[in-house]
Design an enzyme around this catalytic site. Structure first.
Site, mmCIF file in Angstrom:
data_model
loop_
_atom_site.group_PDB
_atom_site.id
_atom_site.type_symbol
_atom_site.label_atom_id
_atom_site.label_comp_id
_atom_site.label_asym_id
_atom_site.label_seq_id
_atom_site.Cartn_x
_atom_site.Cartn_y
_atom_site.Cartn_z
ATOM 1 N N LYS A 13 0.194 -1.458 -0.405
ATOM 2 C CA LYS A 13 -0.104 -0.293 0.174
ATOM 3 C C LYS A 13 1.219 1.088 -0.176
ATOM 4 O O LYS A 13 2.176 0.939 0.294
ATOM 5 C CB LYS A 13 -0.724 0.493 0.910
ATOM 6 N N ASN A 111 18.265 -13.484 12.272
ATOM 7 C CA ASN A 111 17.887 -11.628 12.717
ATOM 8 C C ASN A 111 16.805 -11.388 13.156
ATOM 9 O O ASN A 111 15.394 -12.092 13.144
ATOM 10 C CB ASN A 111 17.888 -10.520 11.809
ATOM 11 N N SER A 145 8.510 -11.740 -1.650
ATOM 12 C CA SER A 145 7.876 -10.913 -1.898
ATOM 13 C C SER A 145 8.718 -9.667 -2.771
ATOM 14 O O SER A 145 10.060 -10.086 -3.142
ATOM 15 C CB SER A 145 7.506 -10.251 -0.340
ATOM 16 N N GLY A 150 9.887 -1.997 5.369
ATOM 17 C CA GLY A 150 11.043 -1.024 6.231
ATOM 18 C C GLY A 150 10.286 -0.318 5.406
ATOM 19 O O GLY A 150 10.375 1.184 5.536
ATOM 20 N N GLY A 152 7.288 1.805 4.132
ATOM 21 C CA GLY A 152 6.537 2.180 4.645
ATOM 22 C C GLY A 152 5.312 2.129 3.444
ATOM 23 O O GLY A 152 4.539 2.329 3.185
ATOM 24 N N LEU A 153 6.277 0.914 2.807
ATOM 25 C CA LEU A 153 4.600 0.386 2.136
ATOM 26 C C LEU A 153 4.009 -1.472 1.611
ATOM 27 O O LEU A 153 3.348 -1.712 1.132
ATOM 28 C CB LEU A 153 5.201 -0.230 0.332
ATOM 29 N N GLY A 154 4.141 -1.283 3.016
ATOM 30 C CA GLY A 154 2.471 -2.164 3.524
ATOM 31 C C GLY A 154 3.473 -3.687 3.459
ATOM 32 O O GLY A 154 2.457 -4.641 3.429
ATOM 33 N N SER A 156 4.763 -6.374 5.350
ATOM 34 C CA SER A 156 3.878 -6.782 6.833
ATOM 35 C C SER A 156 2.503 -6.941 6.544
ATOM 36 O O SER A 156 2.094 -8.212 6.670
ATOM 37 C CB SER A 156 4.866 -6.018 8.357
ATOM 38 N N GLU A 201 -1.099 -8.414 12.422
ATOM 39 C CA GLU A 201 0.387 -6.733 12.518
ATOM 40 C C GLU A 201 0.501 -6.257 13.664
ATOM 41 O O GLU A 201 1.208 -5.501 14.300
ATOM 42 C CB GLU A 201 -1.245 -5.926 11.822
ATOM 43 N N ASP A 212 -2.940 -0.775 6.826
ATOM 44 C CA ASP A 212 -2.457 -0.700 5.803
ATOM 45 C C ASP A 212 -3.260 -2.747 5.839
ATOM 46 O O ASP A 212 -3.388 -3.238 4.834
ATOM 47 C CB ASP A 212 -0.998 -1.541 6.494
#
Lengths: 371, 371
Positions: A13, A111, A145, A150, A152-154, A156, A201, A212
Site C-alpha cells: 500500500k 535476525n 515478496s 520498512g 512504509g509500503l505495507g 508486513s 500486525e 495497512d
C-alpha cells in the site's frame, strides 16, 4: 472441499494523504499497490511439521517446527467463525511462542525481522489450529515478496494477509472464492481475513492503525478515520510514480516526535493536523465526484500533494532526500509528496495522463539512491 | 524653533512570523533591522526649488522641480496637526503629480523605481506644504540607504518614514525630540509620522498592510492584526542572520496566488492561515514572558521557525533558493525560515547565543548568490 495447496497474494500500500494525522484521529487515504505484492504458497504436509521459507528475508534455511511444540492450551475458545469484532490479543501466547522460536534455532543466526515473521506465523497458526478439525496439520509455506521492508509500503500487512488467508482456508474457516462467490459471503470472509491480519500486525507492530491490513485485504482505495474503514470506488484512475529514497528511518521515533511537537505547541499543531484532515476529506470528495476534466482533476490533486508534503514537513517528518525527489520531479512539472512515516522512505509523484516521459528523459542515479 | 538642516534615519524591517496570513486578518510579527537603514538629509534652500538626490537608486542627476509647479489647489484642507486617523488618499493629486514628473524630466532616462520615489516625495510635499506657514519652501534632499530594494526588508517604508519625518519637521507639524522630549508628545508625533508614512506607502504600493511603516516609525518588535499595531517590549534579545537569496520575486503575484489557493481550497488553507496565526501569537506570548532558560527559549523559537517556513511553503510561496539557505544553515544546527513575500527574497536564521561561528567556518559562494 479443502484443497492441498494454495497460492495467496496480497498487495502493498501507499498512504496518499493523512499519514501521522491518522494517529491523532484524523482521516487518512491509502491505496493498494498493484505491482508490489507478497505471495505465499501453502502446501499440506503428510508429516506433522511446519516449514516456513522466507527467502526474501534472507533466511538461508527454512524454519522447521513440529506442530506438537505449540502451546494450544494458551488459546481460549475463540469464536472466530462468527467473526468476533474485538478479538483480544493474546500476549501470553506470544511470549510463549517467542521462547519456542528462540530455543528452536541453534544452527543459524536469525535476525530480528526473520524472528518477527516466525512469531507472526506461529501465533496465527496456534490460534486458528486450536479448534480446527480439518485434515491440515503440518504444512510448508513459502513466502515471496517484491515489497521493500520498512519503507512504509505495507510489506508486513501484505505478509499478514497472506498468512491469515492461507491459514483460514487450510483450517476451513473460509472457502475459496472459486467455490463460494456470493457477494455477501465474500464480504464476510474478507472481514475475517482482515481481522486476523490485524492480529498478525499486532504481533509485528504492537499498536498498528489497521490501515495497512485493510488495504492489503480489500485492495483499491480506502478511507480510514478512528478505526473506521470505508472503501471508495472512485470513477477516476490515477497513476503515481513511487520513489524509494532508500534512506532508512524509524517510524516509532517519527510518530513520537510528532506527538512531542503536538504537546509542545498544541495550538499550532492541532491546526496543522486539521489541515491535513481537510486534504484527505477534499481528496475523498473529488474521487467520489464525477469530474470530466482530467486536467482540472490533476491540478487539484497536485495542490493537495504540495500542501500535504509541506504540512508533513511542518510536523518535522521531512527529509532532504524527499525534498530532492520533489526537486527532480518538479523539473518535469510533476508534483511529489512523501508517503508514510517520512524521515526517508518513499515519495509518490502524480503522473498526469499523457506522454510526458517522451518529452524529456529522466536520468537516474547509477546506484538508484537519492541522498 | 525650526532648524535649517535635518538628518533623519529610519530602519528596515523583517517579518518574523505571519507573512501572507496577515493579508487575511491574521497576526504578523515584525522587527526592525538595526544595521540596515535609510538616511535622509533635508536642507533648506533660499531659492524655491525642490532637489531630490537618490544616488542609491542609480539616479545620475538629481530631480529638480520649482515649487510653483505643484497643484496645491488639489489638496483639501487636511487637519493634519490634530492627527486625523483616517486620512483619505488623494488619487487625483497623485495623478497630477505623475504627469508633472513625466513631463519635467526630458534630459535623462528615469526608471520605474526612481519615478515612484519622486511621486512619493512630491505627494507628501504638496499635502504637507499646503497649510504650512513656515520658512521652509525650497529644499534639497539626499536619501541614502543600505537596504536592498524589493527584498521584503521594508526599504520603501524606511524611505517613507524619512520623507514624512523630514517634511513634518520642516513645515512645523512636529518638533525635534531634542526640543520636546515629553513622552506623551513624542507618542503623538510618532503617530503623525506613521500616518503620513502610510500615505507615502500607499503611493508606492497601492494597498500596503501598514506593518512596514509602523516598524520603521516605532522600531523594536511590533504585533500587527487587522490594522491594529501593538509594540512589544520583550525581555529577550534575539539575533538573526539575514540571507538575501537575490532571487527577484513579485510580491503582488505571490499574494494573489495565496488568495487563489484560499479560494480553491478554503477548508484547508484557512486552517493553514490559522496555524500561522497560532505561531505569531505563541511567539508573542513567549517574548512577553520571563523565560530564564535561554536554550529553552531558542528551542521553542526554532520550532516556530521550522513550522512557519513549511506552512509558508504549503501556501505555495517557497522557492528552492530559500530551501537551499535552510539546508546550508541546518548543517550548523541552525533553523531558517523565509521572510516576507517569499518566492525568493530573504531568509532569516536564528543565531543561538554562543560562539557557533568559532566551531565551524561558514563558506560562502564567491558571488554571494544562492541559487
Amino acid at each position: 472441499m479443502s484443497l492441498d495447496r494454495y497460492i495467496i497474494s496480497a498487495p502493498g500500500k501507499v498512504i496518499l494523504f493523512g499519514e501521522h494525522a491518522v494517529v491523532h484521529g484524523k482521516t487518512a487515504i491509502a491505496g493498494s499497490l498493484d505491482g508490489l505484492r507478497t505471495y505465499a504458497l501453502f502446501e499440506k504436509r503428510i508429516d506433522e511439521y511446519l516449514e516456513l521459507n522466507l527467502p526474501d528475508l534472507g533466511l538461508q534455511q527454512a524454519f522447521l517446527w513440529p506442530t506438537s511444540v505449540l502451546p494450544y492450551n494458551l488459546v481460549n475458545n475463540i469464536e472466530t467463525k462468527d467473526g468476533p469484532q474485538n478479538l483480544q490479543f493474546n500476549d501470553i501466547l506470544l511470549q510463549k511462542i517467542k521462547s519456542i522460536v528462540s530455543n528452536g534455532q541453534d544452527n543459524q543466526e536469525i535476525n530480528n525481522i526473520q524472528q518477527i515473521a516466525a512469531f507472526t506465523f506461529l501465533y496465527l497458526y496456534t490460534c486458528l489450529k486450536n479448534n480446527s478439525q480439518t485434515s491440515w496439520n503440518g504444512m510448508t509455506i513459502c513466502v515471496r515478496s517484491n515489497l521493500p521492508i520498512g519503507s512504509g509500503l505495507g510489506s508486513s500487512a501484505s505478509y499478514s494477509v497472506c498468512l491469515a488467508t492461507g491459514l483460514l482456508l487450510a483450517f476451513g474457516y473460509i472457502s475459496s472464492p472459486y467455490e463460494n462467490n456470493e457477494k455477501q459471503e465474500i464480504k464476510k470472509m474478507s472481514e475475517l481475513i482482515n481481522l486476523w491480519a490485524y492480529q498478525a500486525e499486532k504481533v509485528i507492530h504492537g499498536t498498528p492503525s489497521g490501515v495497512d491490513n485493510s488495504v492489503a485485504t480489500y485492495g483499491g482505495v480506502i478511507v480510514f478515520t478512528n478505526g473506521v474503514i470505508q472503501n471508495i470506488r472512485g470513477t477516476q484512475s490515477l497513476r503515481f510514480l513511487l520513489t524509494n529514497t532508500k534512506v532508512p528511518r524509524h517510524t516509532k521515533t517519527l510518530v513520537e516526535n510528532v506527538r512531542t511537537r503536538l504537546e509542545n505547541f498544541p495550538k499550532i499543531v492541532n491546526l496543522i493536523l486539521d489541515a491535513i484532515h481537510g486534504i484527505s476529506e477534499s481528496f475523498k470528495e473529488i474521487l467520489e465526484k464525477e469530474i470530466n476534466d482530467d486536467q482540472e482533476l490533476c491540478t487539484k490533486i497536485e495542490g493537495f500533494i504540495d500542501m500535504g508534503h509541506h504540512l508533513l514537513n511542518s510536523l518535522g517528518v521531512g527529509h532532504p532526500s524527499l525534498d530532492k525527489v520533489r526537486e527532480i520531479a518538479a523539473q518535469y512539472d510533476l508534483h511529489t509528496k512523501l508517503t508514510g512515516a517520512g524521515g526517508g522512505g518513499c515519495a509518490i509523484t502524480l503522473i498526469r495522463n499523457g506522454n510526458f516521459f517522451l518529452k524529456k528523459k529522466i536520468h537516474y542515479n547509477t546506484n538508484n539512491t537519492i541522498q
